[in-house]
Design an enzyme around this catalytic site. Structure first.
Site, short mmCIF file in Angstrom:
data_model
loop_
_atom_site.label_atom_id
_atom_site.label_comp_id
_atom_site.label_asym_id
_atom_site.label_seq_id
_atom_site.Cartn_x
_atom_site.Cartn_y
_atom_site.Cartn_z
N GLU A 175 0.83 -1.21 0.00
CA GLU A 175 0.00 0.00 0.00
C GLU A 175 0.86 1.26 0.00
O GLU A 175 0.54 2.24 -0.67
CB GLU A 175 -0.92 0.01 1.22
CG GLU A 175 -2.17 -0.83 1.04
CD GLU A 175 -2.88 -1.10 2.36
OE1 GLU A 175 -2.61 -0.38 3.34
OE2 GLU A 175 -3.71 -2.04 2.39
N SER A 179 18.97 -8.56 -9.42
CA SER A 179 17.77 -8.65 -10.25
C SER A 179 17.86 -9.68 -11.36
O SER A 179 16.85 -10.19 -11.81
CB SER A 179 17.47 -7.30 -10.89
OG SER A 179 17.36 -6.30 -9.92
N HIS A 215 2.53 -10.09 -9.41
CA HIS A 215 3.98 -10.29 -9.55
C HIS A 215 4.73 -9.21 -8.77
O HIS A 215 5.69 -9.48 -8.05
CB HIS A 215 4.37 -10.27 -11.02
CG HIS A 215 5.85 -10.15 -11.24
ND1 HIS A 215 6.73 -11.18 -10.95
CD2 HIS A 215 6.62 -9.11 -11.67
CE1 HIS A 215 7.97 -10.77 -11.21
NE2 HIS A 215 7.93 -9.53 -11.65
#
Lengths: 464, 355
Positions: A141, A227, A356
């Protein structure tokens, strides 16, 4: 011939020498047996073919010798039958999925439990799950509110991360992908640490270098997340090789998703781990989706666990939503890896309940019904039910734990957001172990420029 | 040395014999192959965390026999043959380096390193920065770089420009045996990932090395160029095999009354910008020579230094001599036409001299 092979093996000081010698001895003994057998066969042949006796002896003895195909890779039996194995029309039976707690959270009778969970560990696991769920919801959020740039939840996979983390020791080196925040949290990375990293402020160990959720901690033996997909798999094998040479009582652990398992690095890492005999545990989170690509488009074989035996590796499929089964699977895998110094593969079947990442809206490619069904089998709820059945947890404790977690997470976010950003010098440090002169020069130029043009530098960058 | 001393005393004052004795005893001839081999051997003996991995390095003694004898001396745990997966064994080397070993990863040629590019750059080069110093990667990537002979497009590329642009990597390119020993030993001892660009053509070539170079602790500083030959009219800058071409061109040009300063870069990252600029300010003219492609090559960086830092000292525009901008052809005549020769260097020097 045996003598010739022995000479070759000795001269080459070949690691395969024992196998070569064994094969040579096997062949020699077969020849001896064949000669004995063919001698008795020759005695039964009618005298009219006596002229062809030598050739008759030769053909039967050569058939006796040809029961197995010996080749540089090993030895396999011959067969005159032709049958394809695998594929659509002759599939191999899939590896079954090990579980100890059912979808409702009830213990399954007579399940294999080689590693019993004690109360302290089980409660720590559950509390970490509660904190993880709270962090995931609130941080997600926070990103939507624009407080930081990116977040990834691990909803539906809490048991995979935390169940496995609980079965490892702090000496085991962890290489993760990006959806294993439960692992670093179990090891002791605090919610505050996570918030600092997501905001990239002056307090985070990473000095503001990486995008959010790329946690890392040298003291917790958890490698900084990178990553690039699946590159951590060969890293883990290399680290395991180092542990092997250092004779450490530890293993390397590599986490990855079923999508990353399509990368070339997966093949190299598993193949290599087996040939090097590296003590590494590969843990695959098969959560059914790689962004919008379902597992059916990712592979056609028997998932990821089905590939392990192809590399000569012990493999196990486990219910990733059953924390107790994941704990047992990981503990057993670790034992094999460390004691036998070989790699092991564990595939945890679960479901990615969330999107995702914050850059994704999975309702565009997933059926709401599918998501609803999986949420009904929430791994945290299943483990909670089992804990309550043991008498180790109560609803009142749950309410208070969740309230406390919520307070902590909100406070951590506020503290992290208010903290200053990293100073300008953080940009030039750590490119090399020691700053070379050309970077010192560039850094000096930047500082000189900022001092003469203070307006050029944004207000939130401390100039030091 | 005692024998030398005794012989010199006996030769007392013989003008011909004494220098000959000194040359023979004070210097040795060493091939690049032996320089690489001895450097790795000594570092492996010195530090048990150093190990070698690559295709054919162990049983086969190395595709170019660079690792000859190492398997026999150090065993299969420290000299490892790898399956054919550059991405795989590079990743494994990187992981081993993360965990405290010091791998030397051999690429049969750097052309094959393209398959491992992600591991070299996104993992080896960047992790120290990304982890804010928590992770180090003391790894050496070495192998043959640039044109060989008759191996055409996919085996002849020069990777100096690509690797030297990456922060986090150190990139070295030795020329002679002294460079090779000193820089490889320095690379193995360095805490950062190092790309070590060799040249297949030079593997068999011999160079004189003095006693100091043969010392097992001989290291050269990373980041410093070497002036091979002092001069006043023009600076010739190159690395690797081209240094030999520049030295040859300098000899020829001397006969025409042009004095060339030959700079051997040795280190492409960090680049010795100050050393280069100093030489250009001294001679006022510069010709950069490289085998690789022209666009964004090492020569582009040399010219930038000349213009940015030595503009007022230049008496002529800087010049570059580079390989032709084509994938390397196979036919011997075409291959020769695609690579720099001494004639090209002579022509470039005469242009900057205004002759």
């Amino acid at each position: 011939m045996l003598a010739a092979w022995r000479t070759v093996a000795q001269r080459r000081q070949c690691p395969r020498a024992p196998a070569l010698l064994a094969a040579a001895r096997h062949l020699a003994s077969q020849t001896a047996t064949a000669s004995a057998q063919s001698a008795s066969v020759a005695a039964e042949v009618p005298s009219s073919s006596s002229g062809s006796e030598p050739s008759a002896r030769l053909s039967s003895s050569s058939q006796q010798q040809e029961e197995r195909m010996d080749f540089p890779g090993g030895s396999v039996p011959f067969t005159a039958a032709m049958s394809f194995l695998g594929g659509t029309f002759s599939p191999r039976a899939p590896l079954p999925c090990y579980r100890t707690i059912d979808s409702a959270g009830l213990a399954i009778a007579d399940a294999d439990i080689p590693h019993e969970l004690d109360q302290e560990t089980a409660v720590k696991m559950y509390k970490t799950m509660v904190t993880l769920q709270t962090v995931d919801v609130i941080f997600y959020e926070a990103q939507r509110q624009g407080r930081f740039s990116f977040y990834m939840t691990s909803s539906g996979e809490e048991a995979t991360a935390i169940g496995s983390a609980a079965a490892l020791t702090n000496d085991d080196v962890i290489f993760s992908q990006y959806r294993e925040q439960g692992v670093i949290m179990y090891r002791g990375f605090s919610v505050q640490d996570m918030a600092h990293q997501c905001f990239g402020n002056i307090h985070e160990q990473g000095k503001g270098r990486q995008m959010p959720i790329h946690y890392g901690s040298k003291s917790l033996n958890f490698h900084t997340i990178s990553s690039t997909l699946a590159t951590q798999l060969p890293h883990a094998v290399g680290a395991a090789y180092a542990l092997k040479l250092q004779k450490r009582n530890a293993c390397a652990v590599a986490y990855f998703g079923e999508g990353a398992a399509s990368e070339g690095d997966f093949h190299a890492a598993l193949n290599f781990a087996a040939t090097l005999k590296a003590p590494v545990v590969f843990i695959c989170r098969n959560n059914g989706w790689a962004i919008s690509t379902p597992a059916t488009d990712q592979y056609r074989g028997d998932g990821i666990a089905g590939r392990g035996p192809g590399y000569g590796m012990a493999s196990l499929r486990v219910d990733g939503g059953d924390a107790r089964a994941v704990y047992n699977a990981t503990a057993a895998a670790r034992k094999i890896a460390v004691e036998q110094q070989v790699p092991v593969l564990v595939e945890a079947m679960s479901y990615r309940s969330g999107h995702h990442s914050t850059s994704d809206d999975s309702s565009r490619y997933r059926a709401a019904e599918e998501m609803r069904q999986w949420r009904a089998r929430d791994p945290v709820a299943r483990f909670q039910r089992w804990l309550v059945d043991q008498g180790w947890w109560s609803d009142a404790q749950d309410t208070s734990a969740r309230q406390e977690a919520r307070r902590d997470v909100i406070k951590a976010l506020e503290t992290a957001q208010k903290a200053p950003k990293p100073p300008l010098s953080a940009m030039f440090e750590d490119v090399y172990a020691r700053m070379p002169w050309h970077l010192e020069k560039q850094q000096a130029e930047v500082f000189a420029h900022v001092r003469t043009h203070p307006d050029a530098c944004p207000a939130d960058i401390p100039v030091k | 040395m005692q024998r030398l001393g005794a012989l010199l005393r006996r030769s007392q004052g013989d003008a011909v014999l004494a220098p000959q004795l000194l040359r023979t005893y004070a210097t040795t001839q060493m091939t690049i192959r032996d320089a690489l081999n001895s450097a790795m051997d000594e570092e492996m003996a010195r530090d048990e965390t150093v190990f070698v991995m690559g295709e054919e390095v162990a049983e086969y003694q190395g595709a170019y026999k660079i690792t000859r004898g190492l398997l026999q001396k150090y065993g299969p745990k420290r000299v490892r043959d790898t399956p054919i997966t550059e991405a795989g064994f590079t990743g494994i080397g990187v992981g081993a380096a993360f965990q405290g070993l010091r791998p030397i990863v051999e690429f049969m040629t750097f052309n094959f390193s393209m398959q491992a590019m992600d591991q070299i750059i996104n993992s080896a080069a960047k992790h120290h920065y990304m982890s804010s110093g928590a992770i180090t990667c003391p790894i050496v990537f070495r192998g043959a770089n640039g044109a060989a002979a008759g191996v055409a497009a996919q085996h002849s590329q020069c990777f100096a420009a690509w690797y030297s642009s990456v922060p986090g990597l150190k990139v070295l390119a030795p020329y002679d045996a002294e460079d090779t020993r000193g820089l490889l030993k320095a690379s193995i001892r360095d805490p950062d990932p190092v790309v070590f660009l060799e040249n297949e053509i030079l593997y068999g070539e011999s160079f004189p090395v003095d006693q100091a170079v043969l010392d097992k602790d001989f290291v050269l500083p990373i980041g410093k160029a070497k002036v091979m030959r002092s001069g006043t009219d023009v600076t010739l800058i190159g690395f690797g095999k081209m240094v030999g071409y520049n030295l040859k061109a300098a000899e020829l040009l001397e006969q025409e009354g042009i004095s060339c300063e030959v700079v051997n870069l040795r280190s492409l990252k960090p680049l010795d910008r100050e050393g280069i600029a100093q030489s250009i300010r001294k001679t006022h003219r510069v010709v950069s020579v490289e085998e690789g492609w022209p666009q964004c090559g090492i020569g582009s960086e040399i010219v930038s230094i000349a213009v940015e830092e030595c503009f007022d000292d230049l008496d002529a525009p800087p010049e570059r001599v580079t390989g032709a901008e084509v994938p390397m052809p196979y036919a011997a005549n075409l291959e020769a036409a695609a690579l720099p020769t001494t004639d090209h260097i002579l022509a470039a020097v005469k242009r900057v001299m205004g002759k």
